[in-house]
Design an enzyme around this catalytic site. Structure first.
Site, short mmCIF file in Angstrom:
data_model
loop_
_atom_site.label_atom_id
_atom_site.label_comp_id
_atom_site.label_asym_id
_atom_site.label_seq_id
_atom_site.Cartn_x
_atom_site.Cartn_y
_atom_site.Cartn_z
N PHE A 1 0.81 -1.21 0.00
CA PHE A 1 0.00 0.00 0.00
C PHE A 1 0.86 1.27 0.00
CE2 PHE A 1 -3.07 -3.12 1.58
CZ PHE A 1 -4.14 -2.83 0.76
N GLU B 1 -11.28 -12.22 12.85
CA GLU B 1 -11.90 -12.53 11.56
C GLU B 1 -11.71 -14.00 11.20
OE1 GLU B 1 -11.87 -8.11 9.51
OE2 GLU B 1 -10.01 -9.25 9.47
#
Lengths: 438, 438
Positions: free
Chosen positions: B30, B187
């Protein structure tokens, strides 16, 4: 538990109180699934054993190897396909042998599995014709891992060519040799040429990927030998138009790190792919049964193994003849038809009726693509080539995929490739993990 | 080639006749992409070096590990993203060091690459806090291979449980231990519990997958420690509703083939996953720069390395403080903002203007999902939880994906999962190839 197989025409034991008839299917390919999908009967318990957790749609595997489709578009968990079939148990394990006396399948991890009827549908692997030492240099294309290995090697070759300052090494890296010009070899050559010619050029700064050479080697006199000569000629012309160098009547005599030797001449390459031959899985050895040169079990006309009326061998593992004496080809529809035939035979046996005694193969036609816009199709009298055949090929393959999701996903990935010129799965994975450097 | 970096406020050399300014970016995550995408200037040549051929959308990687998304939905070839940017060259290679004297980046395969400005954006790996011997037992989740390894291990555990006749072994196989209850741990635990509770039960015949235990271990006092306590409490309740055993205030003290030892008590398991900590890439070592305990380079407020105004370190590799003295978190938006900040600084330098002197992090909010229908979202004053947060999470992640195809593909895969309860990528691959048995 019925100890003996019900012989044809004899009363079976279908009463719900009696022990169920145990059908064991080894292999979740087109043959094994074709059988299990077509056979559901009271008093029948089916076990499918496969060393993979997924059924693989082999006809599109070359598109995984060439970045067009992701792995998950061409593979489905076998047990998920039989979610609602409480009569089907799926086991992920490797078969190590068959005890035909005790009627048990021996497994690597789990306990032996007893059977009343056994169907071996274990497929084939690529064969190097006695040159297994070539495998590290030229992987074949049978599994998802094979496909991602080829994808990694092809993409890595372009990457390394972009890095190197050695001109000879660059040429070798930009030479892709495909051995065998059957449908798989032709399809691989076509897409790799398209990658080099149309897709990759704008992305590299140090090399011109259009200078890459894609060389298709075939020992026989023409490409697509299973097709009529007219279509072979068309395919060869179409391949050449894509920039593929076609070398028919050329045999590979040696392979090494440095390259592939073809009829005495060495072609320096870092990326060779084997699409030349297959050999059957070791099922014949498990049974002590007679096999042909390719390792396929010589079966009776009803696909049972001589001396074992309770054991069937189907698909690429079986040597089956057509009515004219020619062999049934190693294609998905042939395996599927054999699975469906065995389902009919077993249904009849369970019902105490006389079953069909002879498998008859119905050839539905042959299709092969050449690059992204062209294909050949042979339906006996009707022969198609070019864009029309390509659309037909695409529609047929989407139709034969399993499930709505895969159909939508493959259609979208193709549409995307077609419109944008970008392929969906251009990933290099498992680098450095395999024994090969790349 | 300009030999020295243009100091702030000094006249640069932007005339087209002069040698270009060479910007080398190491890492296509990123941070690196955020920089390259925001910076295009006359006389500037950019080289991106990464050891992978793809940019990875880390925030959805846990969905690859848990069969929801295929690998190709969360990864894009870096060079394809810069197809139309002739000023950007992409190299696939591993950096082995930086020669700050000669201003060259040293590579494993290719020749050294000279730079005028260097940006290190090489990310982080999971850290076992001095217990690297735990890695074979509990893989972390940073790469596509990590994700497919975890996917293989989780799915294989259910497969082996279906095969075994040993009750203790079956219990160990059906115990899944996740170490670390940050967003990734929560998650993973949520989706693995959903797999066991809702997706897999109809497919197994010998085991009841609903009896599987998913155990989430956290050394701190609560799950999602980066979120407000109210949302941590909600997440813990939601996890428990999915059947997850939450063990806060418990630390892992040992790991082996047999299981994970937690606060002195051994939990027999065959599948542990590490989501507990990260350590920066070795960039500090390349530069001989000062690093914090997690290996991150201590940078100046403008993200340059002390003593090296021509070298920036950004993203998870840099230790950057917020205005209140707390550390900038290791999140995708933080890395992206740092990349964009460096783009602005370099633009100013190239134009001979004074650049911003201090990076200021703007926290856009934190999101984490719990299973398939619930999530928590923290935007400072506004806090959301439950289904609304889950929809917001989904929309935000689709928005942040790169490219139309990925957005459509991810949306379709989610929709399919939501409607049919079938996940798209339930594949066991690379079995037997890794060092681990499964």
């Amino acid at each position: 538990m019925s100890d003996t197989l019900t012989p044809p025409g004899t009363a079976p034991n279908p009463s719900p109180d009696s022990a169920p008839h145990r059908l064991v299917i080894v292999g979740g390919g087109f043959g094994g699934l074709g059988l299990a999908k077509s056979l559901q009967a009271k008093g029948l318990e089916i076990t499918i054993i496969d060393q993979r957790n997924h059924h693989l749609f082999q006809p599109l595997l070359y598109q995984v190897a060439t970045t067009i489709l992701p792995t998950s578009d061409v593979a489905w968990p076998i047990r998920n396909l039989f979610k609602s079939r409480k009569d089907v148990t799926t086991l992920l394990d490797e078969v190590t042998g068959v005890d035909t006396e005790a009627k048990r399948v021996l497994l690597k991890e789990g306990a032996p599995v007893g059977y009343d009827t056994l169907v071996l549908a274990t497929g084939a692997r690529h064969s190097y014709f006695g040159h297994d030492e070539w495998e590290p240099f030229a992987p074949g294309l049978k599994s998802l891992e094979d496909a991602t290995t080829i994808r990694r090697r092809v993409l890595s070759a372009f990457e390394e060519a972009e890095l190197t300052s050695d001109a000879d090494e660059r040429d070798a890296l930009l030479s892709f040799v495909i051995v065998g010009a059957g449908a798989t070899g032709v399809e691989l050559a076509g897409i790799i040429a398209e990658l080099a010619q149309r897709i990759l050029p704008p992305e590299f700064r140090n090399i011109d990927t259009r200078k890459a050479r894609v060389i298709l080697i075939e020992a026989g006199p023409r490409v697509l030998p299973a097709f009529p000569k007219e279509l072979s000629d068309y395919a060869e012309t179409a391949l050449k138009r894509l920039g593929v160098t076609v070398m028919t009547d050329h045999a590979v005599t040696a392979m090494s790190d440095a390259g592939v030797t073809v009829s005495g001449q060495e072609i320096p390459t870092r990326t060779a792919i084997w699409a030349a031959g297959v050999t059957a899985s070791p099922a014949a050895g498990w049974l002590g049964a007679e096999a042909d040169r390719a390792g396929r079990v010589k079966v009776n006309p009803d696909l049972t193994v001589p001396g074992h009326p309770d054991i069937f061998v189907i698909g690429d593992t079986a040597a089956v003849e057509r009515e004219d004496g020619s062999p049934v080809p190693g294609l998905a529809p042939a395996a599927k038809q054999q699975g469906q035939f065995v389902a009919k035979v077993l249904k009849a046996r369970l019902a105490g009726q006389k079953q069909d005694d002879k498998f008859v193969y119905r050839h539905q036609g042959s299709l092969a693509t050449i690059g992204k816009r062209s294909a050949v199709a042979d339906f006996g009298r009707i022969r198609l080539k070019g864009a029309l055949a390509w659309w037909l090929w695409g529609i047929a393959h989407i139709y034969f995929l399993i499930g709505t999701r895969s159909r939508i996903a493959v259609a979208l990935n193709w549409l995307w490739s077609f419109i944008s010129g970008r392929n969906s799965a251009r990933l290099i994975t498992q680098r450095d993990i395999h024994s090969d450097k790349r």
